[in-house]
Each structure stands twice: as structure tokens, then as C-alpha cells.
Enzyme design. Structure first.
Site, PDB file in Angstrom:
ATOM      1  N   ARG A 242     -25.158  13.662 -12.001  1.00 28.79           N
ATOM      2  CA  ARG A 242     -24.011  14.514 -11.665  1.00 28.79           C
ATOM      3  C   ARG A 242     -24.381  15.990 -11.801  1.00 28.79           C
ATOM      4  NH1 ARG A 242     -18.789  11.537 -14.397  1.00 28.79           N
ATOM      5  NH2 ARG A 242     -19.537   9.414 -14.133  1.00 28.79           N
TER       6      ARG A 242
ATOM      7  N   SER B 218     -15.537  16.805  -9.162  1.00 28.44           N
ATOM      8  CA  SER B 218     -15.900  15.801  -8.140  1.00 28.44           C
ATOM      9  C   SER B 218     -14.777  15.807  -7.115  1.00 28.44           C
ATOM     10  CB  SER B 218     -16.021  14.402  -8.759  1.00 28.44           C
ATOM     11  OG  SER B 218     -14.733  13.890  -9.068  1.00 28.44           O
TER      12      SER B 218
ATOM     13  N   THR C 231      -5.643  13.951 -14.506  1.00 28.22           N
ATOM     14  CA  THR C 231      -6.842  13.780 -15.325  1.00 28.22           C
ATOM     15  C   THR C 231      -7.208  15.083 -16.028  1.00 28.22           C
ATOM     16  OG1 THR C 231      -9.239  13.400 -15.215  1.00 28.22           O
ATOM     17  CG2 THR C 231      -8.197  14.127 -13.201  1.00 28.22           C
TER      18      THR C 231
ATOM     19  N   THR D 166     -26.966   4.492 -21.553  1.00 31.60           N
ATOM     20  CA  THR D 166     -27.376   5.446 -20.523  1.00 31.60           C
ATOM     21  C   THR D 166     -26.701   6.800 -20.731  1.00 31.60           C
ATOM     22  OG1 THR D 166     -25.593   4.572 -19.158  1.00 31.60           O
ATOM     23  CG2 THR D 166     -27.787   3.664 -18.757  1.00 31.60           C
TER      24      THR D 166
ATOM     25  N   ARG E  76     -18.937   1.408 -20.626  1.00 35.40           N
ATOM     26  CA  ARG E  76     -20.312   1.100 -20.222  1.00 35.40           C
ATOM     27  C   ARG E  76     -21.214   0.943 -21.449  1.00 35.40           C
ATOM     28  NH1 ARG E  76     -22.897   2.196 -15.541  1.00 35.40           N
ATOM     29  NH2 ARG E  76     -24.326   3.811 -16.266  1.00 35.40           N
TER      30      ARG E  76
ATOM     31  N   VAL F 221     -10.428   6.698 -20.818  1.00 32.48           N
ATOM     32  CA  VAL F 221      -9.850   5.579 -21.571  1.00 32.48           C
ATOM     33  C   VAL F 221     -10.938   4.527 -21.861  1.00 32.48           C
ATOM     34  CG1 VAL F 221      -8.058   3.802 -21.553  1.00 32.48           C
ATOM     35  CG2 VAL F 221      -7.670   5.974 -20.407  1.00 32.48           C
TER      36      VAL F 221
ATOM     37  N   TYR G 284     -13.101  13.315  -6.260  1.00 37.12           N
ATOM     38  CA  TYR G 284     -12.020  12.536  -6.878  1.00 37.12           C
ATOM     39  C   TYR G 284     -11.147  13.447  -7.753  1.00 37.12           C
ATOM     40  CZ  TYR G 284      -9.860  10.517 -10.933  1.00 37.12           C
ATOM     41  OH  TYR G 284      -8.979  10.287 -11.944  1.00 37.12           O
ATOM     42  N   HIS G 285     -11.808  14.188  -8.662  1.00 38.56           N
ATOM     43  CA  HIS G 285     -11.028  15.039  -9.564  1.00 38.56           C
ATOM     44  C   HIS G 285     -10.229  16.088  -8.774  1.00 38.56           C
ATOM     45  CE1 HIS G 285     -13.847  13.426 -12.739  1.00 38.56           C
ATOM     46  NE2 HIS G 285     -12.746  13.498 -13.460  1.00 38.56           N
TER      47      HIS G 285
ATOM     48  N   LYS H 240      -6.894  14.878  -7.544  1.00 41.29           N
ATOM     49  CA  LYS H 240      -5.829  14.947  -8.558  1.00 41.29           C
ATOM     50  C   LYS H 240      -5.261  16.360  -8.651  1.00 41.29           C
ATOM     51  CE  LYS H 240      -6.211  10.731 -10.519  1.00 41.29           C
ATOM     52  NZ  LYS H 240      -5.130   9.841 -10.912  1.00 41.29           N
TER      53      LYS H 240
ATOM     54  N   GLU I 148     -23.033  18.880 -13.537  1.00 42.28           N
ATOM     55  CA  GLU I 148     -22.055  19.194 -14.583  1.00 42.28           C
ATOM     56  C   GLU I 148     -22.794  19.868 -15.733  1.00 42.28           C
ATOM     57  OE1 GLU I 148     -20.488  15.458 -16.089  1.00 42.28           O
ATOM     58  OE2 GLU I 148     -22.434  14.819 -16.833  1.00 42.28           O
TER      59      GLU I 148
ATOM     60  N   ASP J 172       0.843  -1.184   0.000  1.00 37.24           N
ATOM     61  CA  ASP J 172       0.000   0.000   0.000  1.00 37.24           C
ATOM     62  C   ASP J 172       0.890   1.251   0.000  1.00 37.24           C
ATOM     63  OD1 ASP J 172      -1.917   1.909   0.476  1.00 37.24           O
ATOM     64  OD2 ASP J 172      -2.924   0.747   2.045  1.00 37.24           O
TER      65      ASP J 172
HETATM   66  N1  USQ Z   1     -21.706   9.562 -18.795  1.00 35.97           N
HETATM   67  C1  USQ Z   1     -22.929   9.288 -19.352  1.00 35.97           C
HETATM   68  N2  USQ Z   1     -23.415   8.017 -19.231  1.00 35.97           N
HETATM   69  C2  USQ Z   1     -22.738   7.019 -18.596  1.00 35.97           C
HETATM   70  C3  USQ Z   1     -21.477   7.297 -18.045  1.00 35.97           C
HETATM   71  C4  USQ Z   1     -20.985   8.586 -18.154  1.00 35.97           C
HETATM   72  O1  USQ Z   1     -23.576  10.170 -19.930  1.00 35.97           O
HETATM   73  O2  USQ Z   1     -23.257   5.899 -18.517  1.00 35.97           O
HETATM   74  C5  USQ Z   1     -21.125  10.917 -18.899  1.00 35.97           C
HETATM   75  C6  USQ Z   1     -20.819  11.581 -17.563  1.00 35.97           C
HETATM   76  O3  USQ Z   1     -21.937  12.283 -17.058  1.00 35.97           O
HETATM   77  C7  USQ Z   1     -19.655  12.506 -17.943  1.00 35.97           C
HETATM   78  C8  USQ Z   1     -18.953  11.769 -19.081  1.00 35.97           C
HETATM   79  O4  USQ Z   1     -19.879  10.792 -19.546  1.00 35.97           O
HETATM   80  O5  USQ Z   1     -20.130  13.711 -18.428  1.00 35.97           O
HETATM   81  C9  USQ Z   1     -17.678  11.074 -18.672  1.00 35.97           C
HETATM   82  O6  USQ Z   1     -17.961  10.222 -17.583  1.00 35.97           O
HETATM   83  P1  USQ Z   1     -17.058   8.941 -17.266  1.00 35.97           P
HETATM   84  O7  USQ Z   1     -17.677   8.205 -16.139  1.00 35.97           O
HETATM   85  O8  USQ Z   1     -16.758   8.204 -18.505  1.00 35.97           O
HETATM   86  O9  USQ Z   1     -15.668   9.628 -16.863  1.00 35.97           O
HETATM   87  P2  USQ Z   1     -15.274  10.515 -15.599  1.00 35.97           P
HETATM   88  O10 USQ Z   1     -16.226  10.418 -14.472  1.00 35.97           O
HETATM   89  O11 USQ Z   1     -14.965  11.887 -16.109  1.00 35.97           O
HETATM   90  O12 USQ Z   1     -13.942   9.801 -15.118  1.00 35.97           O
HETATM   91  C10 USQ Z   1     -13.156   8.980 -15.970  1.00 35.97           C
HETATM   92  C11 USQ Z   1     -12.270   8.104 -15.121  1.00 35.97           C
HETATM   93  C12 USQ Z   1     -11.320   8.980 -14.334  1.00 35.97           C
HETATM   94  C13 USQ Z   1     -10.563   9.901 -15.273  1.00 35.97           C
HETATM   95  C14 USQ Z   1     -11.503  10.677 -16.144  1.00 35.97           C
HETATM   96  C15 USQ Z   1     -10.817  11.456 -17.239  1.00 35.97           C
HETATM   97  O13 USQ Z   1     -13.066   7.320 -14.241  1.00 35.97           O
HETATM   98  O14 USQ Z   1     -10.432   8.176 -13.602  1.00 35.97           O
HETATM   99  O15 USQ Z   1      -9.825  10.798 -14.485  1.00 35.97           O
HETATM  100  O16 USQ Z   1     -12.381   9.759 -16.827  1.00 35.97           O
HETATM  101  S1  USQ Z   1     -11.685  12.945 -17.608  1.00 35.97           S
HETATM  102  O17 USQ Z   1     -13.097  12.628 -17.862  1.00 35.97           O
HETATM  103  O18 USQ Z   1     -11.067  13.551 -18.750  1.00 35.97           O
HETATM  104  O19 USQ Z   1     -11.605  13.772 -16.436  1.00 35.97           O
END
Ligand code: USQ
Length: 400
Positions: free
Chosen positions: A326, A179, A144, A253, A241, A211, A181-182, A185, A328, A74
């Protein structure tokens, strides 16, 4: 080069260990298997079966002809971390050992405090350990794109020139994360930049987009070498997803209007970019920021591309708009730079639909397994701290 990977059992870590080994690098790494536990906590499981670390290590040695230097541990255990780094003496450290989910960090007080404690203190321990036992190593820190949020101006790579009241400076570009989480970072970025300044460490802070992808070529056909792929509301990212949903006939979704725009990149591009960063280290004392993504897409556009990829292999893919759990913007300006990696030789994989077809084929093999989880696909973790399943909203309502 000698490369140490923190978080080597994860989605990116396990793939990177193979990508680097296949290119002749000497890899060591650690993991505490928390990702496996978090996904289980969400009532889910990886879409692609994940083997135990013992089985993974056996397959690794068979396939690459040498053992992987692995120790369970860890980053919060400082003596363990310091001791392992002192012994291994890495040229580069890739830090993927953090809790990566925005929704998970928003569940409640406990989850948000866990996220920031685990991520910020783990990273701080790594910085101290580097200072003490391997100050010349290069820290490739996974940040991120979400650190920047969605400002109404172009997003540079970390820094920008500002003129204010007649004076000029090069300053960090404002961070407006979405968030806890963000924000963890963002705090890491501040600590890393500071450690480079005061101790002369060197670091590349990678602002990576979202990714997607089920494989890299190096994994071949051995199921023990395959990466995990999550699809639950916390650890499944948008395209992953959508492809799992398409594979079992669940509507995609899309949250809200689906105009949310983000940078995305296939797993294979993430591996290519991280390797470029590792093989081209900055000078001692330098802190640099790379924006890492292939291209920007809207969520609605990606849902359409998933439908196109599905149709090509005979799947009838439905798209639904759900209440956005969310807080956003679901329609906004988004124009980030990504020049540094291109200048160092990054060649983006441009065909998202082709990658989605590979994913759908891989996922269809696990259709029965995925079907067991069809009831957990609609999100219920809301940014206001409550839990309520999002309802389908008519596309017209979503557009209001
Ligand atoms: N979203 C949908 N439907 C879904 C899942 C997500 O509309 O079923 C939307 C979310 O509302 C959001 C976007 O898609 O607006 C991206 O969501 P995500 O869950 O794919 O990604 P995010 O929460 O932003 O986080 C992911 C990783 C995280 C990384 C980040 C990069 O989990 O570790 O830091 O992507 S970034 O998005 O560029 O910040």
C-alpha cells in the site's frame, strides 16, 4: 425499535441482527450476498464456515423464537429498496451494505469504479428512499476512521472550530482517505450531511476503526449463527489475518515497518456502539459524527500481542516484515477523539489479548480448512495498480 439492516449477511450485519433481536428490537434486513462472491473471487473462503441464508434463518428462528424479516435484494435496485422500507417503516436504518475493502478497490479500473458506484449510489438511493417513505427514521451510516487519513494533528469527531483570516466557523474536519474504497465513504459522508441539511433527515455517521473477533456471546454454540471471518488480503483485516496466520504457523504479515497506527475494536464493542447510536437518535435535521474504536495500536504492537496470545496457548508465533503493497505512512502521529460514544455509555473491552485468545481457540478448530489457503496470505495487490507478491524484508531494512 424497528431496525432495518442493509448488508445483514455480512460480518457485522449478521452479528447485529442477533445482538438487537436479543435486546427486544424488531429487525428486518436485506443482502445481495456479494461478500460471499468477492471472497470467492479472491480465491478464499471464510475461516469460520458460513451457512446458507436458509439455514441461517432457520437457526435464527429456533434460537430467538421469531423469524427474521429478510429479503434478498440490492440497494442499487431502487424500487425494491423503496418498497421494502415503505412496508417495514423502520425507526432506524443501519447501512452496512457496502464493499468494505481498500485493496479490492485498488485492483484495477473496473474494481475501483465498481466500489465507488456500488457504495456511493447505493447510499444515495437509501437517502432518497428515506426522504420519500420514512423521513423520520434515523440513518446509522457506517463510515470509517480511514476517511480522516493520518494527519499530523489530533482528529476530532467530524467537525472542528477553525479561525481563518479573523473569522471563525465550525467546519467538517479535512478528509484525506487512503484508497478508492475509503474515498467512497468520504463521498457518502458528504451526501448524507447534505441530505440532512436540505431534507431534515437525521443521521449518525460512524467513523469506525478496524474490527476484529470471531464471535459475540449471543451466537452461543450453534455454528449456523456464527459470523464469517475473512483472512485474505482484501477482506481480512489486520488482527483477523494475524490470528488466522498464527493458527496455521504462517508468519504474521506486518507490512513495512509496522508503525501504522489505527483505532481497533472487538466485534462485541462494535455491536455495543452501534446499538447505543440506534437507541439514542439525533434530532430531525441533525447530522452527527461518532469516532468508534476501543483503542489505537500500531500494527507491530498488534503482531506482538498476537504472539503473546499464541504463546499462552502453546503456539510459536513468528513475525515477518513484508514490503508494504500500500501507499501509506508506516510511522506517523495518530490521536483521534472518541468521546461521544463514551458519553452515551460505551464501555470499551480493554483486553485485546484476551479477545485474541478466544479467536485463536475458535480458529484452531478450523486449522485444516485454513491450511488450504496458506498460499494466498501474502499480498500482491499494490497501490500503483500492478500485481506483485510482497517479499519478506529484514526487520532492520524495514526500519530504514
Ligand atoms: N496490515 C498489515 N498486515 C496485514 C494486513 C494489514 O500490516 O496483513 C496493515 C495495513 O497496511 C494498514 C493496517 O494494517 O496499515 C490496517 O489494514 P486493514 O486491512 O486491517 O484495514 P483497512 O484496510 O484500513 O480497512 C479495514 C476495513 C474497512 C474499514 C477500515 C477501518 O476493511 O472496511 O473501513 O478497516 S480504518 O482502518 O480505521 O479505516
Amino acid at each position: 425499535m424497528r431496525v432495518f439492516i442493509a448488508g445483514i449477511d455480512g460480518y457485522l450485519g449478521w452479528a447485529l441482527a442477533q445482538y438487537l433481536t436479543a435486546r427486544g428490537h424488531e429487525v428486518a434486513g436485506t443482502d445481495r450476498f456479494l461478500r460471499r462472491a468477492w471472497v470467492e473471487e479472491m480465491g478464499s473462503a471464510s475461516a469460520i464456515p458460513v451457512y446458507s441464508m436458509e439455514e441461517r434463518l432457520r437457526a435464527f428462528e429456533e434460537h430467538y423464537g421469531k423469524p427474521l424479516n429478510f429479503r434478498e435484494g440490492d440497494l442499487l435496485d431502487y424500487p425494491f429498496l423503496r418498497g421494502y422500507l415503505e412496508e417495514f417503516q423502520p425507526d432506524a436504518i443501519v447501512h452496512l451494505g457496502e464493499m468494505p475493502s481498500a485493496p479490492y478497490s485498488m485492483i484495477d479500473q473496473e474494481h475501483s469504479v465498481f466500489t465507488q458506484h456500488n457504495n456511493v449510489i447505493g447510499s444515495l438511493n437509501l437517502l432518497w428512499a428515506m426522504r420519500e417513505v420514512c423521513p423520520d427514521a434515523h440513518l446509522v451510516k457506517l463510515g470509517t476512521m480511514g476517511e480522516y487519513g493520518t494527519p499530523n494533528v489530533d482528529i476530532p469527531e467530524g467537525f472542528f472550530e477553525v479561525e481563518y483570516r479573523g473569522r471563525k466557523d465550525r467546519l467538517p474536519f479535512p478528509r484525506q482517505a487512503g484508497s478508492f474504497y475509503h474515498w467512497s465513504k468520504v463521498h457518502d459522508s458528504g451526501n448524507t450531511m447534505f441530505a440532512c441539511r436540505i431534507w431534515g433527515l437525521r443521521s449518525t455517521d460512524i467513523m469506525q476503526g478496524v474490527v476484529f473477533g470471531t464471535r459475540i456471546d449471543e451466537m452461543g454454540d450453534d455454528p449456523r449463527l456464527r459470523s464469517r471471518l475473512d483472512f485474505d488480503q482484501c477482506f481480512g483485516t489486520a488482527i483477523n489475518r494475524f490470528c488466522c496466520q498464527a493458527a496455521i504457523g504462517h508468519p504474521l504479515t506486518v507490512y513495512g515497518r509496522g508503525g501504522q497506527t489505527r483505532g481497533f475494536l472487538p466485534l462485541r464493542d462494535s455491536m455495543q456502539c452501534l446499538t447505543i447510536a440506534i437507541e439514542n437518535p439525533p434530532e430531525r435535521g441533525e447530522y452527527r459524527v461518532f469516532n468508534q474504536f476501543e483503542e489505537c495500536y500500531t500494527i507491530e504492537g498488534l503482531a506482538e500481542k498476537t504472539r503473546e496470545a499464541g504463546a499462552a496457548i502453546g503456539l510459536d508465533v513468528q513475525i515477518e516484515h513484508y514490503e508494504n503493497p500500500r501507499t501509506e505512512m508506516d510511522e506517523h502521529y495518530y490521536n483521534p477523539d472518541r468521546e461521544h460514544l463514551i458519553r452515551l455509555g460505551y464501555k470499551p473491552t480493554h483486553d485485546v489479548v484476551a479477545e485474541m485468545k478466544i479467536m485463536l481457540k475458535d480458529l484452531l478448530e478450523h486449522r485444516e480448512h485454513l491450511l488450504k489457503y496458506k498460499d494466498i496470505l501474502v499480498p500482491d495487490i499494490r497501490w500503483d495498480g500492478s500485481r506483485r507478491r510482497s517479499q519478506v524484508i529484514a526487520s532492520e531494512a524495514a526500519v530504514k
